[in-house]
Each structure stands twice: as C-alpha cells, then as structure tokens.
Scaffold this motif. Sequence first.
Motif, PDB file in Angstrom:
ATOM      1  N   GLU A  42      29.994  51.137  -2.470  1.00 35.23           N
ATOM      2  CA  GLU A  42      29.963  49.788  -1.801  1.00 35.23           C
ATOM      3  C   GLU A  42      28.833  49.360  -2.266  1.00 35.23           C
ATOM      4  O   GLU A  42      27.701  49.582  -2.795  1.00 35.23           O
ATOM      5  CB  GLU A  42      29.246  49.606  -0.466  1.00 35.23           C
ATOM      6  N   LYS A  43      28.833  47.591  -2.217  1.00 41.23           N
ATOM      7  CA  LYS A  43      27.856  47.005  -2.801  1.00 41.23           C
ATOM      8  C   LYS A  43      27.326  45.577  -2.168  1.00 41.23           C
ATOM      9  O   LYS A  43      28.291  45.208  -1.968  1.00 41.23           O
ATOM     10  CB  LYS A  43      27.360  46.543  -4.487  1.00 41.23           C
ATOM     11  N   ASP A  44      26.337  45.245  -1.421  1.00 43.06           N
ATOM     12  CA  ASP A  44      26.195  43.839  -0.328  1.00 43.06           C
ATOM     13  C   ASP A  44      27.228  44.504   0.360  1.00 43.06           C
ATOM     14  O   ASP A  44      27.857  44.704   0.868  1.00 43.06           O
ATOM     15  CB  ASP A  44      26.938  42.555  -1.221  1.00 43.06           C
ATOM     16  N   ARG A  45      28.539  43.314   0.713  1.00 42.66           N
ATOM     17  CA  ARG A  45      29.861  43.472   1.368  1.00 42.66           C
ATOM     18  C   ARG A  45      30.792  43.736   0.849  1.00 42.66           C
ATOM     19  O   ARG A  45      32.122  43.593   0.751  1.00 42.66           O
ATOM     20  CB  ARG A  45      29.953  42.066   1.662  1.00 42.66           C
ATOM     21  N   GLN A  47      33.264  46.487  -1.095  1.00 41.03           N
ATOM     22  CA  GLN A  47      33.654  48.274  -1.106  1.00 41.03           C
ATOM     23  C   GLN A  47      34.973  48.101  -1.454  1.00 41.03           C
ATOM     24  O   GLN A  47      35.854  47.262  -2.179  1.00 41.03           O
ATOM     25  CB  GLN A  47      33.476  48.858   0.648  1.00 41.03           C
ATOM     26  N   THR A  69      31.083  36.116  -6.550  1.00 39.10           N
ATOM     27  CA  THR A  69      29.392  36.887  -6.333  1.00 39.10           C
ATOM     28  C   THR A  69      28.881  35.118  -7.068  1.00 39.10           C
ATOM     29  O   THR A  69      29.720  34.270  -7.231  1.00 39.10           O
ATOM     30  CB  THR A  69      28.535  37.428  -7.707  1.00 39.10           C
ATOM     31  N   ASP A  70      27.414  35.075  -5.876  1.00 35.20           N
ATOM     32  CA  ASP A  70      26.561  34.346  -5.799  1.00 35.20           C
ATOM     33  C   ASP A  70      25.551  33.183  -6.828  1.00 35.20           C
ATOM     34  O   ASP A  70      25.219  32.486  -6.242  1.00 35.20           O
ATOM     35  CB  ASP A  70      26.255  33.420  -4.275  1.00 35.20           C
TER      36      ASP A  70
END
Length: 119
Positions: A42-45, A47, A69-70
């Motif tokens: 998982e990374k940020d939100r 998974q 991504t932002d």
Amino acid sequence: MLTAIHPKLPMRNKTVTKDFYLKKLGFEAVGTADFDGYLMVEKDRVQIHFFEFKDLDPKENYGQVYIRTDDIDGLYRTLQQAGTEIHPNGSLQIKPWGQKEFSVLDPDSNLLTFLQDWP
C-alpha cells in the motif's frame, strides 16, 4: 456503494515483488501476517494485492493497473531518484485525451500507469 478497489496481480517470486514495490515504488507491506504465496502492499490510499503464479511467463502477462495521482511530476522525479526504470514506451507525457502519464513494468511485466488529469 463502492468505495475502493484493490487489484490482484500475478507474481512469480514474493521476495522479488516485495523488494521492487517497497524499494523502487515506495509502497509499504500491509498487515502483520505473512501469507504464503500472497502479498499486499500500500502507498497512500492505493493498495495492490499479488498472488503467486510461479509458472507465469512475463512475456505473456497482460496485468495492467492505472493509478491516479495529484502530483505526477513529483512522483516521476521520486521514482527516477530511486532508480526505478520507466517503461521505454511510457515516458512522462501529456496524452491527447488530456492526461499526463508515465508507465513502469514490475518484475513480472505487470504494467503500472501513473496518471493525472491535465488542464
């Protein structure tokens, strides 16, 4: 109501896959249990789950995931600094359909395309 999706991709070797996602892409392992033949990162939100497929031929793997991504430029720089190889046909560029994106192949040829809507 749907709230999330966790794609499940094939992997030949759990150690190699885990090393790639943690060291090259900045993910973290999920959970405290170490299931044989299964991996969750998982990374940020975001998974991603992996199932063991020892006989997978990477040349015949069509696993693909789009990951929004932002901060596409920041992510691209971070991955380059980590020595992550960008797909030769997936360099950072603005696409005709209005997204800025780039792609990476994992050790089993799962294609990860990172993208951001672009004005």
